[in-house]
Design a protein around this motif. Structure first.
Motif, PDB file in Angstrom:
ATOM      1  N   ASP A 254       0.866  -1.268   0.046  1.00  0.00           N
ATOM      2  CA  ASP A 254       0.037   0.026  -0.084  1.00  0.00           C
ATOM      3  C   ASP A 254       0.834   1.242   0.011  1.00  0.00           C
ATOM      4  O   ASP A 254       0.363   2.403  -0.011  1.00  0.00           O
ATOM      5  CB  ASP A 254      -1.049  -0.031   1.062  1.00  0.00           C
ATOM      6  N   GLN A 255       2.210   1.061  -0.008  1.00  0.00           N
ATOM      7  CA  GLN A 255       3.008   2.449  -0.162  1.00  0.00           C
ATOM      8  C   GLN A 255       3.227   2.856  -1.489  1.00  0.00           C
ATOM      9  O   GLN A 255       4.101   3.516  -1.797  1.00  0.00           O
ATOM     10  CB  GLN A 255       4.285   2.135   0.645  1.00  0.00           C
ATOM     11  N   ILE A 256       2.787   1.787  -2.419  1.00  0.00           N
ATOM     12  CA  ILE A 256       2.874   2.289  -3.861  1.00  0.00           C
ATOM     13  C   ILE A 256       1.955   3.258  -4.084  1.00  0.00           C
ATOM     14  O   ILE A 256       0.798   3.044  -4.262  1.00  0.00           O
ATOM     15  CB  ILE A 256       2.647   1.204  -4.911  1.00  0.00           C
ATOM     16  N   LYS A 257       2.480   4.784  -4.091  1.00  0.00           N
ATOM     17  CA  LYS A 257       1.468   5.817  -4.621  1.00  0.00           C
ATOM     18  C   LYS A 257       2.399   7.145  -4.933  1.00  0.00           C
ATOM     19  O   LYS A 257       3.444   7.044  -4.939  1.00  0.00           O
ATOM     20  CB  LYS A 257       0.604   6.096  -2.898  1.00  0.00           C
ATOM     21  N   PRO A 258       1.682   7.944  -5.592  1.00  0.00           N
ATOM     22  CA  PRO A 258       2.451   9.129  -6.465  1.00  0.00           C
ATOM     23  C   PRO A 258       3.162   9.866  -5.411  1.00  0.00           C
ATOM     24  O   PRO A 258       4.060  10.467  -5.919  1.00  0.00           O
ATOM     25  CB  PRO A 258       1.053   9.804  -6.675  1.00  0.00           C
ATOM     26  N   GLU A 259       3.145   9.936  -4.350  1.00  0.00           N
ATOM     27  CA  GLU A 259       3.855  10.833  -3.397  1.00  0.00           C
ATOM     28  C   GLU A 259       5.145   9.972  -3.093  1.00  0.00           C
ATOM     29  O   GLU A 259       6.079  10.933  -2.541  1.00  0.00           O
ATOM     30  CB  GLU A 259       3.256  11.275  -2.128  1.00  0.00           C
ATOM     31  N   ASN A 260       5.105   8.834  -3.295  1.00  0.00           N
ATOM     32  CA  ASN A 260       6.445   8.168  -3.218  1.00  0.00           C
ATOM     33  C   ASN A 260       7.393   7.890  -4.438  1.00  0.00           C
ATOM     34  O   ASN A 260       6.656   7.417  -5.296  1.00  0.00           O
ATOM     35  CB  ASN A 260       6.293   6.872  -2.375  1.00  0.00           C
ATOM     36  N   HIS A 261       8.332   8.407  -4.443  1.00  0.00           N
ATOM     37  CA  HIS A 261       9.201   8.393  -5.682  1.00  0.00           C
ATOM     38  C   HIS A 261      10.457   7.437  -5.829  1.00  0.00           C
ATOM     39  O   HIS A 261      10.860   7.117  -6.717  1.00  0.00           O
ATOM     40  CB  HIS A 261       9.804   9.544  -5.954  1.00  0.00           C
ATOM     41  N   PHE A 262      10.603   6.780  -4.642  1.00  0.00           N
ATOM     42  CA  PHE A 262      11.812   5.820  -4.683  1.00  0.00           C
ATOM     43  C   PHE A 262      11.594   4.573  -3.970  1.00  0.00           C
ATOM     44  O   PHE A 262      11.036   4.184  -3.064  1.00  0.00           O
ATOM     45  CB  PHE A 262      13.064   6.431  -3.835  1.00  0.00           C
TER      46      PHE A 262
END
Length: 553
Positions: free
Chosen positions: A40-48
């Protein structure tokens, strides 16, 4: 979207036995994919993001599943995917895997305009677009069409790019117009950096800062994949997300495939060859050496003294076409359970899908040792810990270690501090890698380049700065090429190419278009016979003509 699960369902329906989820390794691969897409950490605000997982878990499918999951959550539900690898020699294999998936998903639309969906780009790749359409059915391609195709390829206008680290990093840290043409298409994209441990450690700090800027300022997403994750990203600064619990896969019994023995005493290469010829009796073996000279020496000695085995040599002295042919021959021999010994340089470390029961590796960096272990009992066909790998230390007649000729002495010290025991097994590799990379702190060259970037110094040599023009991901290379023409057809093509180039000088400008296009066509026909000559490795014509002809024929 390139739906990995739809493709896998298709594969299972086509070959139920091979892809059965009841097979333990397939069940684990399915869990690996499930863990990625349900993070669930795959989201637009996470880039790496990072994936650290063992060879054979299905990282190719995993990275595509991740990209699709991320793109679904982006505001516009679309982004270009850029998949980068360290070597041109392994691009074809990965490109073919992606092509199978994308062709299945898009069907006839892919075959109609393949480069719209998937593009392969490196210095040897073809730059002519397939299935070009014309308003006039009788129209033939012109040199202008070729230049348009080059622009399309070199600008990365496709939805999915398969390319090299050199193409990617010398675009985002570079000044050459030809490379910068694609910079705008890297912005807002999903970049997958596979086998990232192959990057020179001296550039870790530079790339850490550069990727951070591209991620946060240019809305670019990065996934770093490897079996030995070096400390590239600053976790606190980048907030990188580990997509899976790597330890449960790295230490799983199904991937505990190799017993690793470290022989710390050095020996002459001749002594090793003699011992090997007298004692080796397994069905197949891979011997990975640090230099081309030592590989050729080993190959010739084994060929003269080991009649019961087929002996094959893989080095970058082979042309790309011959290298592909040799790898195909090796695969067939192993599949038929033939007795075969393969001697190779480090080119076999990444992305080459071969599996041996016994592997020898001349002393080298820990990441190289782990990568070579990935060619030992790769698919678990010899059972848990059924693969045997031995690390040796070979030196020449002057008692100069071969590893000292290619690796900095500081890396050798790090390896010695890491591999203190005599034996290990696959489940130890994650801990070994962590211990190894914790010692790294190379910043001098990176900081000099970062200062030049900050001051927009592209071409001036200054104290404490390396101008941007001097940045090269691979230190010693240039554009000089040697063509090794191993077939009559290749010789004929070269004669035609030379004749066209000669005639070009005698024609008026308005008559040159057709010939220019023909010249490019013949250059592409000859690409599999082309070997780039590097500044640090002068091409020895005598070596080719006398010693390695048997590697080709």
């Amino acid at each position: 979207p390139n739906d990995v699960f739809a493709y896998l369902s298709h594969c299972q329906a086509k070959d139920a036995k091979k892809f059965s989820p009841k097979i333990p390794i397939n069940a684990l691969r399915n869990k690996f994919l499930h863990d990625i897409v349900h993070n669930d950490q795959i989201k637009p605000e996470n880039h790496f993001y990072t994936i650290t997982a063992p060879t054979g878990i299905g990282k190719t499918f995993g990275c595509l599943a991740f990209a699709n999951q991320l793109i679904k959550k982006l505001p516009e539900n679309k982004a270009r995917i850029i998949y980068c690898l360290p070597y041109t020699s392994i691009i074809d294999q990965n490109h073919a895997e992606f092509e199978n998936i994308i062709r299945f998903i898009h069907q006839d639309a892919y075959d109609l305009k393949p480069e719209r969906y998937l593009l392969k780009h490196h210095h040897l790749s073809e730059k002519i677009i397939r299935n070009r359409t014309y308003t006039d059915m009788n129209e033939i391609p012109s040199y202008k069409d070729y230049l348009d195709d080059c622009l399309f390829v070199e600008s990365w206008e496709s939805a999915f790019i398969v390319t090299t680290f050199v193409q990617f990093f010398e675009t985002i840290i570079g000044h050459r117009n030809r490379l910068l043409k694609k910079l705008h298409n890297i912005v807002n994209s999903v970049v997958i950096l596979d086998e990232f441990q192959n990057i020179d450690p001296e550039y870790y700090q530079l790339l850490r800062q550069t990727l951070d800027v591209f991620g946060k300022r240019f809305n670019t997403y990065f996934l770093l994949i490897t079996a030995t994750q070096p400390e590239i990203l600053d976790i606190k600064k980048s907030g990188s997300i580990e997509l899976i619990d790597s330890e449960q896969y790295m230490k799983h019994s199904l991937f505990n495939r190799v017993d690793l023995q470290i022989i710390k005493k050095g020996q002459f290469i001749e002594e090793f060859i003699q011992d090997f010829c007298h004692t080796f009796s397994d069905q197949n073996c891979l011997i990975v050496l640090n230099t081309k000279k030592s590989a050729i020496k080993m190959f010739n000695e084994l060929k003269a003294n080991t009649k019961a085995y087929k002996i094959v040599c893989l080095t970058t002295l082979l042309t790309p076409g011959d290298r592909k042919s040799k790898i195909s021959q090796i695969k067939k021999a192993i599949h038929k359970n033939e007795r075969i010994i393969v001697v190779s340089t480090q080119l076999i470390e990444a992305g080459v899908d071969l599996s041996f029961k016994t592997v020898y590796r001349d002393f080298g960096p820990v990441d190289s040792i782990v990568q070579v272990a990935g060619r030992c009992n790769r698919n678990g066909e010899y059972g848990i810990k059924g693969g045997k790998m031995i690390v040796v230390r070979l030196y020449n007649e002057k008692i100069v270690y071969y590893y000292a000729q290619v690796y900095p002495s500081i890396l050798s010290q790090f390896v010695e501090k890491t591999l203190i025991d005599d034996t290990y097994e696959s489940k130890d590799f994650a801990d070994i890698s962590k211990k190894y990379y914790e010692q790294f702190d190379f910043q001098g060259k990176s900081n000099s380049l970062l200062r030049a970037l900050q001051e927009l110094n592209y071409d001036t040599s200054m104290r404490n700065q390396i101008p941007v023009k001097d940045f090269k991901l691979i230190q010693s290379y240039n554009d000089e090429s040697v063509y090794i023409l191993t077939t009559p057809e290749a010789q004929n093509n070269m004669e035609r190419l030379l004749l066209l180039r000669k005639d070009l000088n005698e024609k008026a400008d308005n008559e040159k278009q057709a010939d220019l296009f023909e010249i490019e066509k013949y250059k592409m026909l000859l690409k599999d016979f082309r070997k780039v000559k590097t500044a640090g490795n002068a091409f020895d014509r005598n070596l080719v003509s006398d010693e390695i002809l048997s590697m080709f024929f």
